[in-house]
Write an enzyme that holds these catalytic residues in place. Structure first.
Site, short mmCIF file in Angstrom:
data_model
loop_
_atom_site.label_atom_id
_atom_site.label_comp_id
_atom_site.label_asym_id
_atom_site.label_seq_id
_atom_site.Cartn_x
_atom_site.Cartn_y
_atom_site.Cartn_z
N ASP A 13 0.80 -1.22 0.00
CA ASP A 13 0.00 0.00 0.00
C ASP A 13 0.84 1.27 0.00
O ASP A 13 0.42 2.31 0.51
CB ASP A 13 -0.98 0.01 1.19
N HIS A 42 -4.49 -2.67 -6.01
CA HIS A 42 -3.76 -1.49 -6.45
C HIS A 42 -4.77 -0.43 -6.91
O HIS A 42 -5.57 -0.69 -7.79
CB HIS A 42 -2.81 -1.86 -7.60
P1 IMP Z 1 -2.42 -12.84 3.30
O1 IMP Z 1 -1.25 -12.73 2.40
O2 IMP Z 1 -3.71 -12.41 2.67
O3 IMP Z 1 -2.54 -14.17 3.99
O4 IMP Z 1 -2.18 -11.80 4.48
C1 IMP Z 1 -1.03 -11.92 5.33
C2 IMP Z 1 -0.59 -10.54 5.81
O5 IMP Z 1 -0.19 -9.75 4.70
C3 IMP Z 1 -1.70 -9.73 6.50
O6 IMP Z 1 -1.11 -8.89 7.48
C4 IMP Z 1 -2.26 -8.88 5.37
O7 IMP Z 1 -2.87 -7.71 5.85
C5 IMP Z 1 -0.98 -8.57 4.60
N1 IMP Z 1 -1.24 -8.31 3.17
C6 IMP Z 1 -1.44 -9.20 2.18
N2 IMP Z 1 -1.62 -8.56 1.01
C7 IMP Z 1 -1.52 -7.25 1.27
C8 IMP Z 1 -1.58 -6.08 0.44
O8 IMP Z 1 -1.73 -6.11 -0.76
N3 IMP Z 1 -1.44 -4.89 1.09
C9 IMP Z 1 -1.21 -4.81 2.41
N4 IMP Z 1 -1.13 -5.86 3.21
C10 IMP Z 1 -1.29 -7.08 2.64
MG MG Z 2 -2.72 -2.26 -1.75
#
Ligand code: IMP
Ligand code: MG
Length: 338
Positions: A13, A42
């Site tokens: 982000d 995005h």
């Molecule tokens: P997961 O990859 O969806 O299992 O999430 C694991 C960790 O990564 C969590 O803390 C999510 O909030 C973070 N996370 C996964 N994808 C994103 C993203 O695109 N932006 C911000 N945090 C992410």
């Molecule tokens: Mg994002």
């Protein structure tokens, strides 16, 4: 210029989407390629229109750019098809036969997993579960789904051929350095490596294919989900500062802390950054809003950017001064980067 990689330096982000969209309009690359998975969102604001992308490269804003999804990426079928239809990308968007497909069962498996949902704070989009199946060699790939047939292409071969012809390829990585499965704040991380090297590897390209690696850093650090965030500020303070943000995919409020030079320095080095893009400068310096040249920035803002450059020992080539892609200061030329 060969491959230009855009990668996140904090916890995702940082604004990779808007930076990639700007670069696509500026350099009109032959292709833009997206890595990662549909847990990442995005956001791109261009000419007053807001796009929330889950799988497509943000480079779609330049109509002549072909759009690729990496072989090592993972996509949810419905998300992919909805986005391709919604943005009218058929004929321009290509997915590799070997790209992994996330199913409803993967989403359900993750959402039932209390450790993942509560402790780690996963987005619950099935990415980790699909990754597990990939490692166990039972995941179904894009080639197994007739609906995807019109979009299939050997993305690795097409990108290699383009690079060998001297075309430009914009590589859009996802998430950020500190969410890397290997290098981040484990276990509070995502299910893949999030470095520039990993993005190239997902595409089947090599480290020497990249001539420019831009690490995107936001003017303050945000994080959704659990895990350490040095210098985290309380909610009331974020409201006062105007640092309140919500996740693109989950809508969860983002935690936030001031810009962190230590985190930035490691991310810049690990990604072998050639330059840095700084986003949301206008949130720290409202007077900087939508300024498009260095000289137009208020002196405090210029001083702050110079401080960042010194701390990370890397030039700041791009500065985002507003949400719209057009609110960008570009110093790439004066820095000899293009
Ligand atoms: P997961 O990859 O969806 O299992 O999430 C694991 C960790 O990564 C969590 O803390 C999510 O909030 C973070 N996370 C996964 N994808 C994103 C993203 O695109 N932006 C911000 N945090 C992410
Ligand atoms: Mg994002």
């Amino acid at each position: 210029m060969p491959a230009h990689v855009v990668v996140g330096g904090f916890f995702g982000d940082e604004g990779k989407g808007r930076v990639a969209a700007y670069l696509a309009l500026r350099y009109r690359p032959w292709a833009a390629a997206r890595t990662g998975a549909s847990n990442a969102g995005h956001t791109v604001v261009y000419r007053g229109e807001r796009f929330r992308l889950r799988v497509s490269p943000a480079g779609f804003v330049n109509p002549s750019t072909r759009l690729y999804i990496a072989r090592g990426a993972l996509v949810a079928l419905d998300v992919f098809l909805d986005e391709a239809r919604g943005l009218g990308l058929r004929g321009r968007l290509f997915i590799d036969p070997m790209t992994g497909v996330i199913t409803r069962e993967h989403v359900e498996r993750e959402r039932r997993d209390e450790y993942l949902m509560k402790t780690v704070g996963s987005t619950g989009t099935g990415v980790g579960a699909a990754m597990v199946d990939r490692v166990l060699r039972r995941l179904r790939l894009a080639r197994d789904y007739p609906e995807l047939e019109p979009f299939l292409a050997d993305t690795q071969a097409e990108l290699m051929e383009a690079l060998d012809r001297g075309e430009t390829v914009l590589v859009e990585a996802s998430q950020g350095y500190w969410l890397s499965l290997y290098h981040g704040t484990y276990p509070y991380v995502t299910s893949r490596d999030t470095t520039a090297a990993a993005a190239l590897s997902e595409l089947g390209l090599g480290p020497r294919d990249a001539s420019r690696i831009t690490v995107v850093l936001k003017a303050f650090v945000t994080r959704v989900g659990s895990g350490p965030l040095p210098g985290e500020l309380p909610r009331e303070k974020l409201e006062e500062l105007g640092w309140v943000e919500y996740g693109t995919v989950t809508g969860r409020p983002r935690r936030a802390a001031p810009f962190n030079p230590e985190l930035a320095r490691r991310a810049v080095r690990a990604n072998t950054a050639t330059d840095v893009a700084l986003t949301k400068l206008d949130v720290l310096f409202p007077e900087a809003r939508c300024r498009r040249s260095w000289g137009e920035l208020p002196p405090e803002a210029r001083k702050w950017v110079a401080w960042v450059e010194e701390e990370i020992d890397t030039p700041v080539s791009l500065i985002a001064t507003g949400e719209d892609v057009e609110c960008t200061i570009d110093r790439s030329r004066e820095l000899g980067l293009d």
